[in-house]
Write a protein that holds these residues in place. Structure first.
Motif: not given
Lengths: 191, 581
Positions: A133-136, A139-142, A147-148, A178-184
């Motif tokens: 959750l913290s990683l998400a 990345a920009g969204s819980p 994906i994290a 996509l970018e958010l999920n890539k980051k996560a």
């Protein structure tokens, strides 16, 4: 190759469908036979949910039975513990350390059990907990916690490259997320 | 092209590739996605019908006009559509017609686990049963050919594990057959006694012809095994469990067509093995057939009549070793499904529960009104039963129930089969209080439009039925609308309408909190200095509210700021971002 059995478990609404879609896609592109079994309908409404992903040379059954899972990926601690009898002795549990109270705990009819991670280890599971959750959030969204968690899970499959995971992520996620999920995914993979 | 596809999506792909032209369905888990996916192809006209009977008749009409048609439903939906089914069997079709029925063994999302194969037998309509996504696609195409060749509707029976599992399919291009010409044919299509009497022998001959097909078709296939001490007859997902459990140890007769069943093929298979075992979920349909044709089989003496099977269930029955598993951790609390945070049904059920009002319920998300702590609902049976049962309850009890009993029914369920029940109250005059829970969508099955929402299956503007006008037109003088987020108003109106000396309809109106267009307020939080730990806010069973360190706690990832809990807090402890109540 023997069939690899992965269960993705959590609370309805946490995003297990996307996680299983990603996993199913990436193993298909590697040329494996694959089956993914989902739950829709009433069980999705905040209840305990389970998705089965199975891949190998030839997969028949879409479900995983007790004692068959090589991996349990769990979005929530209590749900990991609930499905433990499905894990092979020595199988791996990758669990998001989040605790979500089920309705019997909310109403005071039951307590949220303590020390579940230790209890799972004592039962013979190889437990790896992470704060997805913290990683998400980082990345920009819980909502990207799923994906994290998959990012962390991706480390266990050496023959699937980072690029292949990202290609499948691109195929499964709408472009604007996509970018958010890539980051996560990266945050999970490098955690 | 090779793709991984959900069984239901693969079915829709099969419809597309076979040139389906008209699709009409009512949503129901686990059948819904066949129609949702078909609607993504612009070449197919798709719609949500008000109920399954309407859907099947629409599909029949399209077939009559010469085009390939489809209707889809869950197992209990086929009960609703049984009336046209039994007579379409007599008329036969013009363009090919497929009926999808999706069973739910194990009742993941259903009120019973009836076995739809009985309908195929009773209506004398052929039934195919795919066992994975590839077969879901291929059988859809095959079914249209069979439908047109044998002049019959064809049922394709799905089940949860085929409908909702993904596996690999090969797709191909759409091929649209030449539409059949429509020709008036009174003897074939007007089913009055004189004509129907002449159609019945045609139906019986068709079954004999289809049995011949069942003997030859490659979808009823024998797979060799190493050990002939046992031979297995199976179909659908049970075939997959069998292969998973024992691989190619025993010979298997895999049935892709489960009605009518072959005779010689089964007899010949039985001759090659010492003992035949039938593996089928729910009822002993194949087993009974085998026994009827004089083949000695074991079936339900080894396998349950209840629920879903799995590879372990099959392995155990066949004497295979069990797998070693991690032991269960004892004493874990269950996690049942709950109404979502911000669900508009919550305030309504809280009010009914608070006043100990009897609630005759119906089918939808609001069935969860029966779950603790609200525990508001007394009865749930089938689509539309709330209104008709309330009428019967009040006729039986009179004054003793009219003032403290209501029924609740969702907007989509009301359109499905609540309207005729309401007509009965208007006509036969019981002093009943009917509550329509209008959340502007079909919720439980995953947000399908319906005749009250103003949008069609593609999300484009469509006709919109005005519930208030409809109820008034039926003769109800008392039609009230409440916002279930407003507990005081909801309570006042329910009390007034129960006290009234005539029947009334209350429309509890607030869109589903999960709808994308619904704007949420920021999460509330608890002012711990004000919280007196009285737990009043816990009475509504909101998944966003829990108790942490002796005080109420709001989960800000779930709360949508609906404010129902604020109305229960006497100490103003539940506050918004600015600290306001």
């Amino acid at each position: 190759m023997d069939t690899v059995n992965i269960m993705i478990v959590g609370v309805g609404g946490q995003g297990s469908l996307l996680a299983s879609k990603l996993l199913g896609h990436v193993v298909m592109t590697k040329g494996y036979d694959v089956k993914v079994s989902e739950v829709h309908g009433m069980s999705q409404r905040g209840g305990s949910v389970v998705t089965y992903v199975r891949f190998g040379d030839k997969v028949y059954s879409p479900v995983i039975d007790k004692g068959e899972a090589d991996y349990i990926i769990s979005f929530e601690v209590l749900e990991a513990a609930r499905y433990l009898p499905f894990l092979k002795k020595g199988g791996k549990v990758i669990v998001n350390a989040q605790e979500i109270d089920p309705m019997p705990v909310i109403t005071g009819a039951a307590q949220y059990p303590e020390n579940l991670l230790d209890k799972m280890t004592a039962a013979g599971a190889d437990v790896s907990a992470m704060d997805a959750l913290s990683l998400a959030n980082e990345a920009g969204s819980p909502k990207a916690a799923n994906i994290a968690l998959m990012g962390r899970f991706s480390k266990y499959f050496g023959d699937i490259t980072e690029e292949e995971w990202l290609n499948s992520l691109e195929a499964c996620v709408p472009p604007k997320f996509l970018e958010l999920n890539k980051k996560a995914f990266y945050l999970g993979r490098n955690s | 092209m090779k793709e991984i596809m959900l069984g239901n999506k693969a079915f829709a792909r099969g419809l597309y590739e076979a040139g389906a032209a008209v699709v009409s369905s009512y949503p129901g888990t686990p059948s819904t996605e066949v129609t949702e996916e078909a609607a993504k192809y612009d070449e197919i006209y798709c719609e949500w019908a008000p109920n399954e009977k309407v859907a099947m008749e629409v599909a029949f009409g399209a077939s009559l006009a010469g085009k390939r048609s489809f209707c889809g439903m869950k197992h209990v939906g086929l009960n609703v559509a049984a009336d046209p089914l039994f007579t379409i069997s007599y008329t036969g079709v013009n363009g090919g017609m497929i009926i999808c029925v999706a069973d739910d063994p194990g009742m993941h999302s259903s009120q019973n686990e009836q076995d739809s194969r009985h309908y195929a037998i009773a209506s004398k309509v052929p039934m195919l049963e795919p066992s994975n996504s590839r077969e879901s696609l291929e059988f859809a195409k095959l079914a249209y050919d069979l439908s047109e060749k044998y002049d019959t509707p064809v049922i394709i029976k799905m089940c949860t594990r085929v409908a909702h599992s993904q596996s690999i399919v090969e797709t191909s291009e759409r091929v649209v057959p030449e539409p059949k010409k429509y020709e008036k044919n009174i003897a074939k299509y007007v089913m009055m006694p004189g004509n129907a009497i002449k159609r019945h022998p045609i139906v019986e001959q068709r079954t004999l012809d289809l049995i011949k097909y069942a003997e030859e078709t490659p979808i009823n296939r024998i797979e060799e095994g190493k050990d002939n001490s046992v031979g297995i007859i199976t179909s659908s997902t049970c075939y997959q469990y069998t292969k998973e459990a024992v691989g190619d140890k025993y010979p298997v007769l895999k049935l892709g067509m489960v009605n009518p069943l072959p005779v010689e093929k089964i007899k010949n298979f039985a001759k090659t093995v010492k003992q035949v075992i039938v593996i089928e979920e729910l009822d002993p349909v194949i087993e009974t057939h085998c026994k009827n044709i004089g083949v000695d089989v074991k079936g339900k003496e080894l396998f349950s009549l209840l629920g879903e099977f799995s590879q372990s269930v099959v392995a155990k029955a066949l004497g295979e070793a069990e797998k070693e598993a991690c032991p269960a951790i004892e004493g874990l609390p269950v996690r049942p499904p709950v109404m979502c945070a911000g669900c508009p049904h919550r305030g309504l059920f809280y009010t009914l529960s608070k006043h100990k009002i009897r609630v005759l319920g119906d089918i939808g998300c609001y069935t969860l009104g029966a779950v603790a702590p609200l525990s508001a609902t007394d009865m749930t049976l089938c689509m539309g039963a709330s209104i008709s049962s309330l009428h019967g309850f009040n006729k039986a009890m009179g004054d003793a129930s009219e003032k403290d009993t209501v029924c609740v029914i969702g907007d989509s369920t009301f359109m499905h089969s609540g309207m005729t029940s309401l007509a009965n109250i208007a006509y036969n005059q019981s002093n009943s209080t009917v509550i329509i829970l209008d959340n502007s969508i079909t919720g439980m099955t995953g947000h399908q439009q319906n005749p009250t929402t103003g949008y069609n299956i593609k999300g484009d503007p469509a006709g919109k039925i005005d519930l208030e006008a409809l109820c008034r037109a039926m003769g109800f003088n008392r039609v009230a609308v409440v916002d279930p987020y407003d507990l005081a108003q909801t309570e006042k109106v329910i009390k007034e309408e129960l006290a009234a000396d005539e029947a009334s309809v209350i429309i509890s109106r607030r869109p589903c909190a999960l709808l994308k267009y619904v704007k949420h307020k920021p999460s509330l939080h608890v002012d711990t200095d004000k919280c007196r730990s009285c737990r009043a806010c816990m009475k509504i069973g909101c998944p966003a509210i829990s108790f942490k360190d002796g005080k109420a706690h709001v989960d800000n990832t779930l709360c949508v700021g609906c404010g129902v809990c604020q109305q229960l807090c006497k100490f103003d402890a539940l506050v918004d971002e600015g600290g306001n109540v």
